[in-house]
Write an enzyme that holds these catalytic residues in place. Structure first.
Site, mmCIF file in Angstrom:
data_model
loop_
_atom_site.group_PDB
_atom_site.id
_atom_site.type_symbol
_atom_site.label_atom_id
_atom_site.label_comp_id
_atom_site.label_asym_id
_atom_site.label_seq_id
_atom_site.Cartn_x
_atom_site.Cartn_y
_atom_site.Cartn_z
ATOM 1 N N GLU A 146 0.828 -1.218 0.000
ATOM 2 C CA GLU A 146 0.000 0.000 0.000
ATOM 3 C C GLU A 146 0.856 1.259 0.000
ATOM 4 O O GLU A 146 0.517 2.247 -0.647
ATOM 5 C CB GLU A 146 -0.960 0.008 1.198
ATOM 6 C CG GLU A 146 -2.097 -0.989 1.072
ATOM 7 C CD GLU A 146 -2.974 -0.756 -0.160
ATOM 8 O OE1 GLU A 146 -3.090 0.392 -0.615
ATOM 9 O OE2 GLU A 146 -3.535 -1.734 -0.679
ATOM 10 N N TYR A 193 -7.117 6.203 3.973
ATOM 11 C CA TYR A 193 -7.202 5.205 2.896
ATOM 12 C C TYR A 193 -6.335 3.981 3.228
ATOM 13 O O TYR A 193 -6.807 2.839 3.204
ATOM 14 C CB TYR A 193 -6.782 5.796 1.526
ATOM 15 C CG TYR A 193 -6.458 4.677 0.580
ATOM 16 C CD1 TYR A 193 -7.478 3.967 -0.036
ATOM 17 C CD2 TYR A 193 -5.146 4.246 0.393
ATOM 18 C CE1 TYR A 193 -7.210 2.858 -0.810
ATOM 19 C CE2 TYR A 193 -4.857 3.143 -0.382
ATOM 20 C CZ TYR A 193 -5.888 2.454 -0.987
ATOM 21 O OH TYR A 193 -5.625 1.342 -1.743
ATOM 22 N N ASP A 235 -10.369 5.838 -2.445
ATOM 23 C CA ASP A 235 -9.250 6.393 -3.215
ATOM 24 C C ASP A 235 -9.823 6.988 -4.505
ATOM 25 O O ASP A 235 -11.042 7.082 -4.671
ATOM 26 C CB ASP A 235 -8.194 5.309 -3.497
ATOM 27 C CG ASP A 235 -8.662 4.283 -4.511
ATOM 28 O OD1 ASP A 235 -9.886 4.212 -4.775
ATOM 29 O OD2 ASP A 235 -7.823 3.550 -5.062
ATOM 30 N N CYS A 242 -14.389 1.170 -14.976
ATOM 31 C CA CYS A 242 -14.801 2.575 -14.889
ATOM 32 C C CYS A 242 -13.542 3.455 -14.849
ATOM 33 O O CYS A 242 -13.282 4.173 -13.884
ATOM 34 C CB CYS A 242 -15.668 2.769 -13.639
ATOM 35 S SG CYS A 242 -16.576 4.313 -13.675
#
Ligand code: SF4
Length: 365
Positions: free
Chosen positions: A44, A127, A145, A199
């Site tokens: 991350e 996040y 995010d 998307c």
């Protein structure tokens, strides 16, 4: 989309998303479904401000070199920065080192397992805390995010700027409401994957999308208008002129210790200018700034113009190579190193571009 119209979509969102995930999601990443909080955390942090394709190689190399938190905590700063070299945003690396050392020493290597404790670690915002809490500990915290914001603003037709205070509140509340509380880790990964591969920011795959019959942006032909952003990033222009001093087979570098970009990385002696310096004046100018004599300390080359775009700054500049008559002791922070050893030091990308093009690592007569 009005609140009333949103309800049917809200109730079926998670199940449609997870159906897409099990039937159509082919996105592969080595840390997917990873449960080890150390590995989730490393992945991350690497992925903050870095594209997955770029981060992959770094992740694999990083966890091979530092397979657990104790190995990372005990490693020298220099070695860790070298492994991070090229990823940019070096504050991430500094925070990674500080957090590894605090977990290793104060918690005997045990990663915290609650959202609030994870959030209190250096370099971890909401996040990343939600990602670690849900992926490693299956805790019900929704990630928000850029991918998630785009998906939600399009699907629910929300035109409130995603970076405004009001927008942030609305999107965080909506993300939390939609979260599948039984499988938060899988759900979080699925919504980010969906944003990354279906998307997408440009040319989303609406005609094949599982939400196309419910998506406000698609139904109202507003896909390209959403999400909305309020702030424009101001770019600061900076001009960096590097003196590249050589003496026999050695070259002088220095460590950037200032509280500025690239802190703790190495560079050549730098003179920063407020604007571009005329190339014809450059040799005299840089010699004067470094108290050299162009008559005795022979200039060799002026590099072409190099540029690097950072998130809020654009760095432009040149490298001016001098062969010095003797090693000057004027600047305490200069370190003389063998030219062939420069590869042992971590440099910012801007200097790497130059080193790749110059024959600096080859001893020149
Ligand atoms: Fe995104 Fe298009 Fe699907 Fe709407 S229909 S969620 S805009 S991909």
């Amino acid at each position: 989309m009005g609140k009333k119209q949103q309800e049917p979509l809200k109730s079926k969102f998670a199940s449609l998303l997870l159906k897409w995930d099990s039937e159509q999601n082919t996105r592969q990443m080595p840390w997917k479904a990873e449960k080890d909080p150390y590995l989730v955390w490393v992945s991350e942090i690497i992925l903050q401000q870095t594209r997955v394709e770029q981060g992959l190689g770094y992740y694999n190399k990083f966890i091979k070199t530092f397979p657990d938190v104790h190995k990372l905590a005990r490693a020298k700063d220099e070695k860790i920065f070298k492994a991070w070299e090229g990823l940019g945003y070096y504050t991430r690396c500094r925070n990674l080192i500080a957090t590894a050392r605090s977990i290793s020493r104060e918690r005997k290597g045990k990663f915290p397992s609650t959202y609030s404790e994870i959030l209190s670690l250096k370099g971890i915002g909401p996040y990343t805390a939600a990602a670690i809490a849900s992926f490693a500990f299956n805790l019900p915290h929704a990630v928000v995010d850029g991918n998630v914001l785009r998906v939600l603003s399009r699907l629910f037709g929300i035109a409130i700027p995603v970076d405004s205070t009001k927008g942030k509140k609305i999107f965080v509340a909506l993300a939390d409401e939609l979260l599948d509380r039984d499988q938060p880790g899988r759900y979080n990964q699925a919504i980010m994957d969906f944003g990354a591969v279906v998307c997408k920011p440009a040319a989303p795959l609406c005609s094949q999308c599982v939400f196309k019959d419910h998506c406000s942006a698609f139904l109202h032909k507003r896909v390209n208008q959403l999400p909305v952003k309020e702030k424009r990033v101001r770019i600061r222009e900076r001009w960096f002129y590097y003196l590249v001093p050589e003496h026999k087979n050695q070259i002088a570098i220095r460590k950037r210790t200032e509280n500025d970009i690239w802190q703790n990385l190495y560079e050549f002696p730098l003179v920063e200018a407020e604007k571009e310096v005329d190339k014809k004046m450059l040799i005299r100018w840089i010699a004067r700034k470094n108290r050299l004599s162009p008559m005795q300390d022979a200039p060799i080359t002026i590099s072409p113009l190099f540029r690097q775009q950072l998130s809020h700054q654009r760095i432009s500049g040149r490298f001016i190579r001098f062969r010095l008559r003797k090693k000057t002791g004027m600047y305490n922070d200069w370190q003389w190193v063998e030219k062939t050893k420069t590869r042992n030091y971590a440099f910012p990308q801007f200097i790497h571009q130059y080193l790749r093009n110059a024959t600096i690592s080859q001893p020149s007569g």
